[in-house]
Write an enzyme that holds these catalytic residues in place. Sequence first.
Site, PDB file in Angstrom:
ATOM      1  N   ARG B  97      49.671  68.869  73.958  1.00  0.00           N
ATOM      2  CA  ARG B  97      49.587  69.283  72.556  1.00  0.00           C
ATOM      3  C   ARG B  97      49.556  68.088  71.618  1.00  0.00           C
ATOM      4  O   ARG B  97      49.054  68.174  70.513  1.00  0.00           O
ATOM      5  CB  ARG B  97      50.804  70.151  72.192  1.00  0.00           C
ATOM      6  CG  ARG B  97      50.871  71.426  72.991  1.00  0.00           C
ATOM      7  CD  ARG B  97      52.081  72.233  72.567  1.00  0.00           C
ATOM      8  NE  ARG B  97      52.352  73.294  73.521  1.00  0.00           N
ATOM      9  CZ  ARG B  97      53.289  74.227  73.353  1.00  0.00           C
ATOM     10  NH1 ARG B  97      54.040  74.211  72.260  1.00  0.00           N
ATOM     11  NH2 ARG B  97      53.474  75.159  74.245  1.00  0.00           N
ATOM     12  N   GLU B 168      44.262  80.200  70.601  1.00  0.00           N
ATOM     13  CA  GLU B 168      45.239  80.385  69.534  1.00  0.00           C
ATOM     14  C   GLU B 168      45.370  79.117  68.693  1.00  0.00           C
ATOM     15  O   GLU B 168      45.182  78.016  69.199  1.00  0.00           O
ATOM     16  CB  GLU B 168      46.608  80.744  70.121  1.00  0.00           C
ATOM     17  CG  GLU B 168      47.575  81.320  69.080  1.00  0.00           C
ATOM     18  CD  GLU B 168      49.026  81.273  69.503  1.00  0.00           C
ATOM     19  OE1 GLU B 168      49.424  80.315  70.180  1.00  0.00           O
ATOM     20  OE2 GLU B 168      49.778  82.206  69.140  1.00  0.00           O
TER      21      GLU B 168
END
Lengths: 482, 482, 137, 137
Positions: B97, B168
Amino acid sequence: MKGKIDLEKFLQSRKEVLATWPTGAEVSLEDGVNYHKALPPEKNFAVKLKKVKEEGITAIQPRAGVALLNEHIALLKYLEKEGEADFLPTTIDSYTRQNRYQEAQRGIEESLAEGRSMLNGFPAVNYGVYPCRKIIEEVNVPVQVRHGTPDARLLAEITLAGGFSSFEGGGITYNIPYAKEVPLRKSIEDWQYVDRLIGYYAEHGVLINRESFGPLTGTLVPPSITIAINILELLLAVEQGVKSFTLGLGQCGNLNQDVAALHGMVELAEEYLKRFGFQDVDLTTVFHQWMGGFPQDEARAFAVIAWGAVAAALAKANKVIVKTPHEALGVPTKEANAQGLKTTRQIVNMLKDQRFMVNEEYLLEKEMVKKEARAIVERTLELGEGDLVAGIERAFAAGVIDVPFAPSRFNLGKILPARDDTGAVRILEFGNLPFDSEIREFHRERLKRRGEKEGREPSFQMVIDDIYAIGKGMLVGKPRTK
Amino acid sequence: MKGKIDLEKFLQSRKEVLATWPTGAEVSLEDGVNYHKALPPEKNFAVKLKKVKEEGITAIQPRAGVALLNEHIALLKYLEKEGEADFLPTTIDSYTRQNRYQEAQRGIEESLAEGRSMLNGFPAVNYGVYPCRKIIEEVNVPVQVRHGTPDARLLAEITLAGGFSSFEGGGITYNIPYAKEVPLRKSIEDWQYVDRLIGYYAEHGVLINRESFGPLTGTLVPPSITIAINILELLLAVEQGVKSFTLGLGQCGNLNQDVAALHGMVELAEEYLKRFGFQDVDLTTVFHQWMGGFPQDEARAFAVIAWGAVAAALAKANKVIVKTPHEALGVPTKEANAQGLKTTRQIVNMLKDQRFMVNEEYLLEKEMVKKEARAIVERTLELGEGDLVAGIERAFAAGVIDVPFAPSRFNLGKILPARDDTGAVRILEFGNLPFDSEIREFHRERLKRRGEKEGREPSFQMVIDDIYAIGKGMLVGKPRTK
Amino acid sequence: MKEVNLVLGVIGADVHAIGNKILEYALTNAGFKVHNLGVMVSQEEFVKAALETDAKAVLVSSLYGHGEIDCRGLKEKFIEAGLDDVLLYVGGNLVVGKQDFSEVERKFKAMGFDRVFPPGTMPEEAIKALKEDLGLI
Amino acid sequence: MKEVNLVLGVIGADVHAIGNKILEYALTNAGFKVHNLGVMVSQEEFVKAALETDAKAVLVSSLYGHGEIDCRGLKEKFIEAGLDDVLLYVGGNLVVGKQDFSEVERKFKAMGFDRVFPPGTMPEEAIKALKEDLGLI
């Protein structure tokens, strides 16, 4: 209504009752009253329930009972401490419920021999007054007798003298779903004895709570039938001097219907109390989490438990009776029992400041359920011609009151319930229920909607599908694919 | 709005992006499009979600991801089979991430050495396109990438070419709660790249679903802030050609507020789509079960899970993201994950034919939340003077949009939320939110009611009490007794 | 209580900000001088801040499961910097998945942490531990 | 299918009536001639009904946990009455508390039951077993 049973007559019948099993000799009314008066008020069921009602919270209570005294006490202590139960139960075994004390005795002995409970509850009559008091003394919250006994006279004598301060049941709700051959007049009169006994305690300053058994057969009972029966048992009880009465309702599963039914029940009960001039009764409510078939899977069972807790909390029921994740598998372990309590506690706490919002569908539902229940009660009163017991007897014989799936042969058994397309329980076959065309049309129309959605006519197969539905993870039963 | 990124310019930046890690070389748009077209339609997220919306049911989806490919596949298969998940996730690890692929690589190696996952998700970039396709081929339902990546360009390239059909995040929702130092312009432009990539797939006949991350910081986020941000991300996405977009909302805990917010979000989003002329977007909703602190006790955690499922089902959210009974303890076992799914499934099934009934409090709540969200969006559009990205950047800098408890230094962090006396999340400190006096008075009045009940002024301590409340078995935080 | 400097932060790539903010509030309320590094703090930043503030204790949080990787070598860096005596606490969801906490505690103590706190620890417990370990009671 | 008589009932002091009614409906639908004794049936009533109806199988239910006490000696009574060949099935929540079903099955098979069904058995399963055991397939 005929009024309170005459004291002399009552005391006379007590002698016979107490003689039916040796432990009856231990009971003395004076000693019982004194024992209760010496207990701290936080152990009195009626007092605590009244407080709960005033605070507007939903208290939680499990079901629990095992054959051996020490194990039973350990179980209750565990549920009090680990499960944080507000009220405790003592569930009575099924032999005692049928007054089969010999068999209960054998169950105690076998349990001792096997080292595990061979009975599905606590045989309080066999133990007698003093072991009951040991239970009361070992725990810190009020304890209720929960059973299913058509003739609970001796059980009441022993447990109330033993310090229990709430007694579940009634001449209808502990006969029709719990017996096969007991005439209604017999069970109602035996329960009038119980109510009179509680009235005696009340006369002597001891408040004992009486609770009706709302769920009846536990599956798809149309709420109006429950409400009518609850109101009749309420009237029977207050007539004998009961001052704290709890109306019970089993969850059906549709939130709107469940909340409307609980509220409608209270409103109608208050109406009847007023009409018959009973003014000093503490009226409270208990909501039972779904009493029908449960999913075997525990995670799914937790969902059913939580959904029952949601309905109880949003309806602001004063008390909720809690199921366990072992429900589908029989009598739960104490750990599973505490888990059901914890799930329920978390829900009622999270929802305690939220309320069910009034809406049109709710108002309609409440209006209809009251209309139906009123029709049943009114016709029952008419049939009694001033004698409530006779009225109830005749109403059941005529099918004016009719409980679906009941084992009793004194119940007509002609009605058939089914869920509509929103999961609300409706009536498919009306039998002889005294309902007018408006009510009938309401039910028919709702069931028709479902039939159309599913492309089938409502039938007994639909009812069976509904009975199994929650266990299979639904609310409205699906047509089976062959 | 400035319109779609020019294709040539987009293709130019792709080269740089793909060069940032060796697996980037595996990606080809043509190959990706062809791969998707060869997949059966039931594996396409957007297609299945559209069907779910049409059927009016609430689909269920877990979170899950581990470091090693085979273990990850086994986990997803288990959640599909045992948990009956309608949609599957692949949660990406926290190093990926932050584009820290070296560290992710070390995590894979350590996981191999230790024989257990040392990463909190699946490092898809390190694996590359073909292992991703192996995941898609081994399961039978659509799979979504779930992460928290401010710069997800390479991750999107690899996972979409790898057959994932939903992604997402967003330039706001995957920056503000997930980063500390990433400028908003940077993350928004990186996400415009992702949206443009999905637009490219759409131009070539492949529908990829985009989902905004509704819960933001997960705790006490006032719904109007979530709604405003969701709408801004929706506009950014559809501008780049996204055709299937899912608006997200995290549960707050008050049923009325949660349902009103979800409905209000959809209504407002449709309004803005219409206003800006986007007509062919499939708009759907996802509801996240409570994202804040959970009770450690599993029975209590099941209650929180069930309550989230109830809100999702009654609000008729198209999808619900499921928590697990291990939530308080970190990453769950696969069994616990499946349990969360089962509890949720049981609830959404039992409630699928029930709906939340319109009532006055709901209508007021919905009106207010729309008014608030509209005020934020309108002020943001004004600040942008035709440039949406600039508008968002300026709105955050000015505190016109402000997310409570966010780690990003590009978030003003001046607002403070607290629950009112019904558990609804209100705003205690407004910071620079562009709210008129009517809105402010609404919040103040509600919080005042609570303050009066608790006999204390609303303060940061009240906020802390609220943050811990659900974990401690309540919704509204109680004053601590010293 | 005389001024006691503490360093606080969430280690690694972890962005969980709420507990960090609450801990800062509670520690400050308890009388400590808190230097909060916020989220996504590297080992080097912890060492630097401890040196600069003359911290008596460093409180490391990790909520996202990577704590084991992120914390490895931290104690060694403190020793290198001559900060042998600075108290090192760690707490949160330190590992991926449900593990026996006593095992987790053993592991992190072996890595040189003086105290290891399980998930769900309230700020009060950390404050109590600090006061004990720093002889402030 | 030629007429096959079955006896059905809930043994002991057990009043669980719903499953009994459903089983009657399902068995009748499946073509059996069902003699349903309802709830609260004694061992003697089962024997008597089996004799009188020339039943090929007797299906005993117990839902309340006392099944172990209630069923003990039933097979012996059937043997005494010369009903050795009548199939004896039992099913439901047979014991108090959660027990391993294989243990429960072993126990009831030792008591002379031909088939033992766990909680939650659907009528279809009993019907399938009957058809197999009676050679009706």
